[in-house]
Design a protein around this motif. Structure first.
Motif, PDB file in Angstrom:
ATOM      1  N   THR A 197       0.949  -1.449  -0.097  1.00  0.00           N
ATOM      2  CA  THR A 197      -0.021   0.062   0.094  1.00  0.00           C
ATOM      3  C   THR A 197       0.978   1.111  -0.155  1.00  0.00           C
ATOM      4  OG1 THR A 197      -1.556  -1.443   1.415  1.00  0.00           O
ATOM      5  CG2 THR A 197      -2.053   0.973   1.032  1.00  0.00           C
ATOM      6  N   LEU A 198       1.900   1.276   0.829  1.00  0.00           N
ATOM      7  CA  LEU A 198       2.815   2.196   1.087  1.00  0.00           C
ATOM      8  C   LEU A 198       3.568   2.700  -0.482  1.00  0.00           C
ATOM      9  CD1 LEU A 198       4.325   2.014   4.483  1.00  0.00           C
ATOM     10  CD2 LEU A 198       2.597   3.634   3.812  1.00  0.00           C
ATOM     11  N   LEU A 199       4.048   1.826  -0.838  1.00  0.00           N
ATOM     12  CA  LEU A 199       4.571   1.930  -2.404  1.00  0.00           C
ATOM     13  C   LEU A 199       3.675   2.610  -3.327  1.00  0.00           C
ATOM     14  CD1 LEU A 199       6.922  -1.248  -2.384  1.00  0.00           C
ATOM     15  CD2 LEU A 199       7.540   1.283  -2.653  1.00  0.00           C
TER      16      LEU A 199
ATOM     17  N   ALA B  63      -0.442  -8.869  -3.871  1.00  0.00           N
ATOM     18  CA  ALA B  63      -0.361  -7.727  -4.701  1.00  0.00           C
ATOM     19  C   ALA B  63      -1.544  -7.497  -5.209  1.00  0.00           C
ATOM     20  CB  ALA B  63       1.106  -7.895  -5.578  1.00  0.00           C
ATOM     21  N   ALA B  64      -2.410  -8.645  -5.650  1.00  0.00           N
ATOM     22  CA  ALA B  64      -3.863  -8.253  -6.172  1.00  0.00           C
ATOM     23  C   ALA B  64      -4.450  -7.357  -5.413  1.00  0.00           C
ATOM     24  CB  ALA B  64      -4.353  -9.614  -6.320  1.00  0.00           C
ATOM     25  N   LEU B  65      -4.252  -7.140  -4.126  1.00  0.00           N
ATOM     26  CA  LEU B  65      -4.920  -6.340  -3.208  1.00  0.00           C
ATOM     27  C   LEU B  65      -4.826  -4.962  -3.391  1.00  0.00           C
ATOM     28  CD1 LEU B  65      -4.600  -8.028   0.328  1.00  0.00           C
ATOM     29  CD2 LEU B  65      -6.797  -8.149  -1.237  1.00  0.00           C
ATOM     30  N   VAL B  66      -3.686  -4.581  -4.225  1.00  0.00           N
ATOM     31  CA  VAL B  66      -3.543  -3.210  -4.793  1.00  0.00           C
ATOM     32  C   VAL B  66      -3.292  -3.246  -6.094  1.00  0.00           C
ATOM     33  CG1 VAL B  66      -2.313  -2.345  -2.676  1.00  0.00           C
ATOM     34  CG2 VAL B  66      -0.853  -3.577  -4.313  1.00  0.00           C
ATOM     35  N   GLY B  67      -4.231  -4.153  -6.806  1.00  0.00           N
ATOM     36  CA  GLY B  67      -4.571  -3.725  -8.353  1.00  0.00           C
ATOM     37  C   GLY B  67      -3.361  -4.509  -9.233  1.00  0.00           C
TER      38      GLY B  67
ATOM     39  N   SER C 151      -7.652   2.523  -1.771  1.00  0.00           N
ATOM     40  CA  SER C 151      -8.864   2.820  -2.700  1.00  0.00           C
ATOM     41  C   SER C 151      -9.225   4.334  -2.638  1.00  0.00           C
ATOM     42  CB  SER C 151     -10.166   1.924  -2.201  1.00  0.00           C
ATOM     43  OG  SER C 151     -10.483   2.005  -0.789  1.00  0.00           O
ATOM     44  N   SER C 152      -8.964   4.975  -1.650  1.00  0.00           N
ATOM     45  CA  SER C 152      -9.008   6.519  -1.537  1.00  0.00           C
ATOM     46  C   SER C 152      -7.648   7.462  -1.722  1.00  0.00           C
ATOM     47  CB  SER C 152      -9.841   6.852  -0.508  1.00  0.00           C
ATOM     48  OG  SER C 152      -9.022   6.464   0.882  1.00  0.00           O
TER      49      SER C 152
ATOM     50  N   GLU D 104      -3.659   7.623   6.159  1.00  0.00           N
ATOM     51  CA  GLU D 104      -3.932   6.635   6.738  1.00  0.00           C
ATOM     52  C   GLU D 104      -3.055   5.460   6.553  1.00  0.00           C
ATOM     53  OE1 GLU D 104      -7.797   5.317   4.913  1.00  0.00           O
ATOM     54  OE2 GLU D 104      -8.680   4.419   6.604  1.00  0.00           O
ATOM     55  N   ALA D 105      -2.636   5.308   5.444  1.00  0.00           N
ATOM     56  CA  ALA D 105      -1.694   4.174   5.126  1.00  0.00           C
ATOM     57  C   ALA D 105      -0.399   4.236   5.995  1.00  0.00           C
ATOM     58  CB  ALA D 105      -1.320   4.255   3.465  1.00  0.00           C
TER      59      ALA D 105
END
Lengths: 234, 227
Positions: A79-81, A165-169, B186-187, B192-193
């Motif tokens: 997510t951070l990346l 990684a699918a969770l972030v597309g 998603s936003s 938040e991250a």
């Protein structure tokens, strides 16, 4: 229809295997992400781990990065990346995968070389071997099973992480699972889960086989049932 | 990184944002609480399940290959796949997440429990037997205390891995701080991250230190040695 019925149904429909969102293309993406990441991670980590092991330095470093690596959630790094300037896409995924492949590679190559029987090392020195010869002809072959175990653990870990990684597309087999969830398609969801699990098991057992093959001691004592202990870090 | 002036960091989507922390405090704390509960329940159930498995292997040594083999194979299944395969049966619930989390702790616990018990010196057990101890008293009074450091090492690895793994539960809607990561993705919400990521790592470190502390308290005879 039962969940397993939907799974069989999904897997036996040819259209689900082809195309951009088909199983084969997802498998291809998964293999490419895994291959590239493990190759880059190995190119960085193996020389480092082997050098540290040869010189007997940095043992704490190797152990500590393993422990820290365990505490950092893959999903958080992804997510951070993705939100960083690197952005959404393959680069973010590959960076995350490399980060999680490094600890087992460094630790196992370090331990593999470091834990070589000191008597074998002394004997090699006594035969007049130089540092490089000692490494190349004694430490490396004897450490090979553990080094290979590191490559196996790292690869299996990357196969699993590439799914997250699918969770972030990102692409790869995890997409069958996230797409299946969002479209309430249990057949696709279960197919993704089963194919990923199978891939993980196949990669694990395939590399375990390679690991046994590269063990010089085992080759010498073929049939003697000698089994070296594997160091697992995760 | 420059700390932004109060008031506009939410608009600028800054990585560090005090206003985010103060206005969303209740949501962050609720997710943190869920994260802690998911972890505690998974580690507790995982250990409770590992105890009979360990004793089974100890009693019937031939079961070792089967128990370790099966739990290792399950451990090798990627978390996303394991959660997904449970969804048709247990739905998008915390049960799905807990079953997955417990599964991953099993191989860690069984291995460490066994290693700890196997390392109890034979002469100590002989002495205990000579003092007339039965199997149960021997287990509780002799084996357990001596195996405790190794068992607790298993708790450390299991707990720290579980804290990280809980985030993946967001896939099926129950992921503690993973929920926030999902939301942040998603936003495109940077504060938040980062907050959720930092809290995950802090939680893992805190849990690890707590277990080390419990070990220190439970094994007074080992104090002064490296843990």
């Amino acid at each position: 229809m039962s969940a397993w019925g939907q799974l069989v149904d999904y897997l036996t429909t040819t259209a689900n295997w082809t195309g951009q969102a088909g199983i084969l293309h997802r498998l291809e993406q998964h293999a490419a992400l895994t291959g590239v990441s493990v190759a880059i991670a190995a190119a960085v980590a193996l020389p480092l781990g082997l050098a540290l092991g040869h010189h007997g330095r940095g043992g704490n470093l190797a152990i500590n990065i393993t422990n820290v690596g365990r505490a950092i959630p893959t999903f958080a790094v992804l997510t951070l990346l993705t939100l960083s300037p690197v952005g959404i896409g393959n680069t973010s995924t590959v960076i995350a995968l490399i980060l999680f492949a490094l600890p087992p590679l460094v630790t196992n190559s370090y331990i593999g070389v470091r834990e070589v029987d000191p008597e074998a090392r002394d004997a090699a020195r006594g035969m007049g071997m130089s540092g490089w010869q000692l490494f190349r002809r004694v430490e490396l072959p004897l450490g090979m099973p553990l080094i290979m175990a590191g490559i196996r653990i790292a690869t299996v870990q990357v196969v699993a992480t590439a799914t997250i990684a699918a969770l972030v597309g990102a692409g790869g087999l995890g997409r069958l699972i996230t797409d299946g969830l969002s479209s309430h398609n249990q057949g696709e969801l279960l197919s993704g889960a089963v194919v990923v699990a199978l891939l993980a098991v196949v990669v694990e057992s395939g590399l375990a086989l390679v690991q046994r093959r590269v063990d010089p001691v085992r080759r010498l004592r073929a049939g003697a049932g000698f089994e070296p202990g594997a160091v697992t870090t995760s | 990184m420059v700390l932004p002036a109060a008031g506009d960091c939410l608009l600028r989507n800054a990585w560090v944002c005090g206003k985010y922390l103060s206005t969303r405090r209740h949501i962050i704390l609720a997710d943190l609480k869920q994260h802690v509960i998911l972890t505690l329940v998974a580690v507790a159930i995982g250990f409770l399940v590992s105890v009979p498995l360990t004793l089974l292997v100890r009693r019937f040594r031939r079961a070792e290959g089967a128990v370790i083999g099966l739990t290792s194979v399950l451990y090798g299944v990627p978390s996303v796949a394991l959660f997904a395969v449970l969804v048709p049966f247990t739905g998008l619930t915390s049960t799905t997440v807990e079953i997955g989390l417990v599964t991953y702790t099993l191989v860690i616990f069984v291995r460490n429990n066994l290693a700890g018990l196997d390392a109890v010196p034979a002469d100590v057990r002989d002495a205990a037997q000579g003092m007339g101890m039965g199997p149960l008293r021997m287990l509780v009074k002799v084996d357990l205390p001596l195996a405790l450091p190794t068992i607790l090492a298993g708790f450390r690895v299991a707990t720290v891995s579980t804290v990280a793994l809980v985030t993946v539960g967001a896939l099926v809607g129950t992921g503690g701080l993973g929920q926030e990561l999902n939301d942040a993705f998603s936003s495109y919400f940077k504060a938040e991250a980062l907050t959720a990521s930092v809290l995950c790592v802090l939680l893992a470190i805190t849990a690890d230190l707590l277990i080390v502390g419990v070990g220190w308290w439970l094994t007074p005879w080992r104090r002064g040695r490296p843990q």
